[in-house]
Enzyme design. Structure first.
Site, PDB file in Angstrom:
ATOM      1  N   GLN A 154      28.119  30.351  53.136  1.00  0.00           N
ATOM      2  CA  GLN A 154      27.215  29.859  54.170  1.00  0.00           C
ATOM      3  C   GLN A 154      27.050  28.342  54.145  1.00  0.00           C
ATOM      4  O   GLN A 154      26.246  27.793  54.892  1.00  0.00           O
ATOM      5  CB  GLN A 154      25.858  30.563  54.079  1.00  0.00           C
ATOM      6  CG  GLN A 154      25.022  30.207  52.872  1.00  0.00           C
ATOM      7  CD  GLN A 154      23.817  31.144  52.734  1.00  0.00           C
ATOM      8  OE1 GLN A 154      23.942  32.307  52.380  1.00  0.00           O
ATOM      9  NE2 GLN A 154      22.628  30.643  53.043  1.00  0.00           N
ATOM     10  N   LEU A 210      13.311  29.030  42.808  1.00  0.00           N
ATOM     11  CA  LEU A 210      12.217  29.725  43.494  1.00  0.00           C
ATOM     12  C   LEU A 210      10.941  28.894  43.542  1.00  0.00           C
ATOM     13  O   LEU A 210      10.594  28.205  42.586  1.00  0.00           O
ATOM     14  CB  LEU A 210      11.945  31.058  42.791  1.00  0.00           C
ATOM     15  CG  LEU A 210      13.162  31.980  42.677  1.00  0.00           C
ATOM     16  CD1 LEU A 210      12.797  33.251  41.924  1.00  0.00           C
ATOM     17  CD2 LEU A 210      13.730  32.320  44.051  1.00  0.00           C
ATOM     18  N   HIS A 257       8.927  31.978  47.943  1.00  0.00           N
ATOM     19  CA  HIS A 257       9.683  33.145  47.463  1.00  0.00           C
ATOM     20  C   HIS A 257       8.742  34.128  46.752  1.00  0.00           C
ATOM     21  O   HIS A 257       8.844  35.349  46.940  1.00  0.00           O
ATOM     22  CB  HIS A 257      10.749  32.717  46.444  1.00  0.00           C
ATOM     23  CG  HIS A 257      11.835  31.854  47.005  1.00  0.00           C
ATOM     24  ND1 HIS A 257      11.978  30.527  46.664  1.00  0.00           N
ATOM     25  CD2 HIS A 257      12.836  32.129  47.866  1.00  0.00           C
ATOM     26  CE1 HIS A 257      13.037  30.030  47.289  1.00  0.00           C
ATOM     27  NE2 HIS A 257      13.572  30.968  48.023  1.00  0.00           N
TER      28      HIS A 257
END
Ligand code: PAF
Length: 274
Positions: free
Chosen positions: A57, A29, A33
Site C-alpha cells: 500500500q 500504536l 488504536h
C-alpha cells in the site's frame, strides 16, 4: 496475550474460537488504536490485533522504510488493553511469494487520497482481504480517520459477501484537535504546533455549511488558501457525500469534509462529518 507470526500458528490458536473480532494495524500504536481495541470487545469474544507494515500500500517514494516499527512497545500496549491474540507476521509469512492476485477496488480508489497515492487502496484491500481470510473474524474495526479506507473496505465486504461486520471507530484527537496518527511522530516541534490547523480548517467548513453556506467549492478553496498561506502543501480539501464520497449535489445530505496536506515532509490527513 498470545503472539503469533506464522499463519499456521495463528490458525491453530484461533481454531474453535467463536466470535473473533479483529483490529488490523501497522503498529506504532497510539490512543486511537487502543480505543479500537477497547471497542472491539463489544463485537466479539476473542480480540485479535495484527501488526504488519504492508509494502503493497506504499508508493515507491513513500515512507515504507521509514515507517516506525515498535513491536515490543506495541505488544505491551495491546496486552494492557486486554487483546487476546496478536498476529505479527513478517513479510515472508504474509507474502511468501509475490502477491499477484490482488483486490482492485472500483473508481473510488482513484479519487481523493487515491489520486495522490496511486495503488494505495489496491494494496490496502488486498492485505485486508488476506488478513480476513487468515483470521476469519465476524467483525473488524477501522478508524474513521482513514475515512476513504473505511469506505473501500466496507464496500469490499458487502460486494464480496464477506460475513464480517465492518465497524468504524471515531477519530481520537490530541487536546489541540490534531488527529492521532503514527505519522505525527515525523513532525518537528514547530510543525507539531502548526499541525492542528488542518482540523481547524475542516471545522470552519463544517460551521459554514451548518450556517447555510452551500458553495462547497468556495469553502474548499478558502481552506486550501489558508493552509498554503501557513506554509502547507495541500493535496486536496474536499466536501463529499458521506454515503459514497461523491461530489455533493446539495448541502442537506450527510456530508464529510476531507483533507490531505503536507506539512514539511509529513503528509497528514483528517476529516470531519457534517
Ligand atoms: O489503516 C491501517 O493501518 C492500514 O491501512 C491497514 C488497514 C492495517 C492495512 O494495512
Amino acid at each position: 496475550m498470545q503472539i503469533h507470526s506464522s499463519v499456521a500458528d495463528l490458525r491453530a490458536a484461533l481454531q474453535g474460537r467463536a466470535r473473533v473480532v479483529f483490529v488490523p494495524t501497522m503498529g506504532n500504536l497510539h490512543a486511537g488504536h487502543i480505543s479500537l481495541m477497547e471497542q472491539a470487545r463489544a463485537h466479539g469474544d476473542t480480540v485479535v490485533a495484527s501488526i504488519f507494515v504492508n509494502r503493497l500500500q506504499f508508493g515507491p517514494n513513500e515512507d515504507f522504510d521509514q515507517y516506525p516499527r515498535t513491536l515490543q512497545a506495541d505488544a505491551d500496549k495491546l496486552a494492557a488493553a486486554g487483546v487476546d491474540v496478536l498476529f505479527a507476521p513478517s513479510e515472508a509469512d504474509l507474502y511468501p511469494e509475490p502477491q499477484e492476485y490482488v483486490v482492485e477496488p472500483p473508481a473510488i480508489q482513484h479519487q481523493l487520497d487515491g489520486e495522490f497515492r496511486p495503488g494505495h487502496f489496491r494494496g490496502v484491500a488486498t492485505v485486508v482481504l488476506k488478513l480476513f481470510n487468515i483470521v476469519q473474524p465476524q467483525a473488524a474495526l477501522f478508524g474513521k480517520k482513514d475515512y476513504q479506507q473505511l469506505m473501500v473496505l466496507r464496500n469490499m465486504a458487502r460486494q464480496l459477501a464477506l460475513p464480517i461486520n465492518i465497524v468504524g471507530g471515531e477519530t481520537v484527537r490530541a487536546e489541540d484537535g490534531l488527529a492521532l496518527s503514527s505519522r505525527n511522530a515525523y513532525l518537528s516541534p514547530a510543525e507539531r504546533n502548526e499541525a492542528p490547523r488542518l482540523y481547524r480548517e475542516l471545522n470552519k467548513i463544517r460551521d459554514a455549511i451548518r450556517a447555510g453556506e452551500s458553495d462547497t467549492t468556495k469553502l474548499e478553496e478558502a481552506a486550501v488558501a489558508a493552509l498554503t498561506a501557513a506554509g502547507w502543501k495541500p493535496d486536496y480539501v474536499a466536501v463529499r457525500q458521506q454515503s459514497d464520497l461523491a461530489v455533493p449535489t446539495g448541502t442537506n445530505l450527510p456530508l464529510v469534509a476531507l483533507a490531505a496536506s503536507r506539512l514539511g515532509t509529513t503528509r497528514l490527513i483528517d476529516n470531519i462529518e457534517i
